[in-house]
Design a protein around this motif. Structure first.
Motif: not given
Length: 322
Positions: A172-173, A183-184, A218-219, A224-225
């Motif tokens: 879902a992510v 996304l954080t 990656q971040a 934040r990904w």
């Protein structure tokens, strides 16, 4: 600028690596020699490194004894090789300097003791007394050497294998990231909650840990990904494949399966692994007015499996890839 540091004449760096990582090891040796002049570097898998006719094992042990330091090249392939652990054990028992580094998609967090102190490649050169002029460019080169080209069959298989470890909450992510979202940690919790999954801090951390191990993320500096750009298309094809892509994927799986089988034809394995998918896709092809006689065949040998895979590809080429 690249800072050079001359090595002692008797210094010998032994690169511990898996044969499957030979190209990456050769790249590292070349760059190390560039920035550390005079350093001898031994690489067992390099053609010509061991003289023709010489006892291979004896030559390996001779260099294991002569080495003054060891570079332990840890990748998803090498970490599972008994011989790599044996050579690392020699380095450990001799008390020599060890430089364990991770590459090729291996997460440092998954490396077990005594190799857990693995570092990034840029740090390796600092430990050798040199600086890379552009660590980012070098690491991109390493990634291109260690990983298959984006979108290639090998890359699709790598992503498919990674996603096999991932169940619905992390997926879902990933679907949110496919839409371009960064996304954080709190954003991931919100995605889980909206998708009907447990959204406490512990659950969100488990999801993040699972996704990090896939080496698909990656971040940025703000933690934040997002999906790595080079795998995004492969992830999309695996999570949301078109009908044509489903045909292509099943063909690739059939060929891979047939290529690993030995002995007589495994009819039960064929039935369990492929018949349900093949039956469903054959009906979908006919719904689109497409068909191939080979899709009705029941194979009795592995050559027929490849012919059925070829038929799947022919049908895929006639279907809209959308």
């Amino acid at each position: 600028m690249t800072t050079e540091h001359a090595a002692s004449p008797d210094s010998l760096l032994y690169i511990v690596h898996a044969a499957a990582d030979r190209d990456l090891a050769i790249l590292l040796r070349a760059r190390i020699r560039d920035v550390v002049p005079g350093l001898q570097v031994f690489l067992a898998s390099k053609a010509g490194e061991i003289p023709t006719g010489e006892d291979w094992l004896a030559h390996i042990h001779q260099n294991l004894k002569a080495a003054t330091s060891f570079l332990l090249l840890l990748t998803p392939r090498s970490i599972e090789r008994h011989w790599v652990w044996y050579e690392a054990g020699v380095a450990w028992s001799r008390g020599c300097r060890q430089l364990p580094v991770t590459a090729g998609g291996l997460d440092r967090a998954t490396v077990h003791y005594p190799l857990k102190a693995a570092q990034i490649l840029a740090q390796l050169f600092r430990d050798l007394g040199a600086e890379l002029e552009s660590p980012e460019v070098f690491c991109r080169t390493v990634r291109a050497t260690a990983l298959p080209p984006p979108g290639s069959p090998a890359d699709l298989q790598r992503v498919r294998d990674a996603l096999a470890q991932v169940f619905e909450p992390p997926r879902a992510v990933l679907r949110r990231m496919l839409a371009g979202d960064h996304l954080t940690f709190d954003d991931m919790r919100a995605v889980l909650e909206r998708s009907g999954f447990a959204a406490d801090g512990h659950s969100a951390q488990l999801v993040l840990d699972v996704l990090r191990r896939t080496d698909l993320l990656q971040a940025d500096d703000n933690q934040r990904w997002s999906l790595r750009p080079d795998v995004k298309d492969s992830v999309r094809r695996c999570l949301n494949p078109s009908l044509a892509q489903k045909f292509q994927s099943l063909a690739e799986q059939m060929r891979a399966w047939a290529g690993t089988q030995t002995g007589g034809f495994d009819g039960n394995g064929w039935q369990q692994k492929f018949v349900p998918q093949l039956t469903a896709l054959r009906q979908k092809a006919r719904d689109h007015g497409e068909d191939d006689a080979w899709l009705d065949k029941v194979p009795s040998h592995y050559t027929a499996v490849h012919q059925i895979a070829d038929a799947l590809v022919r049908v895929a080429q006639r279907l809209p890839d959308e």
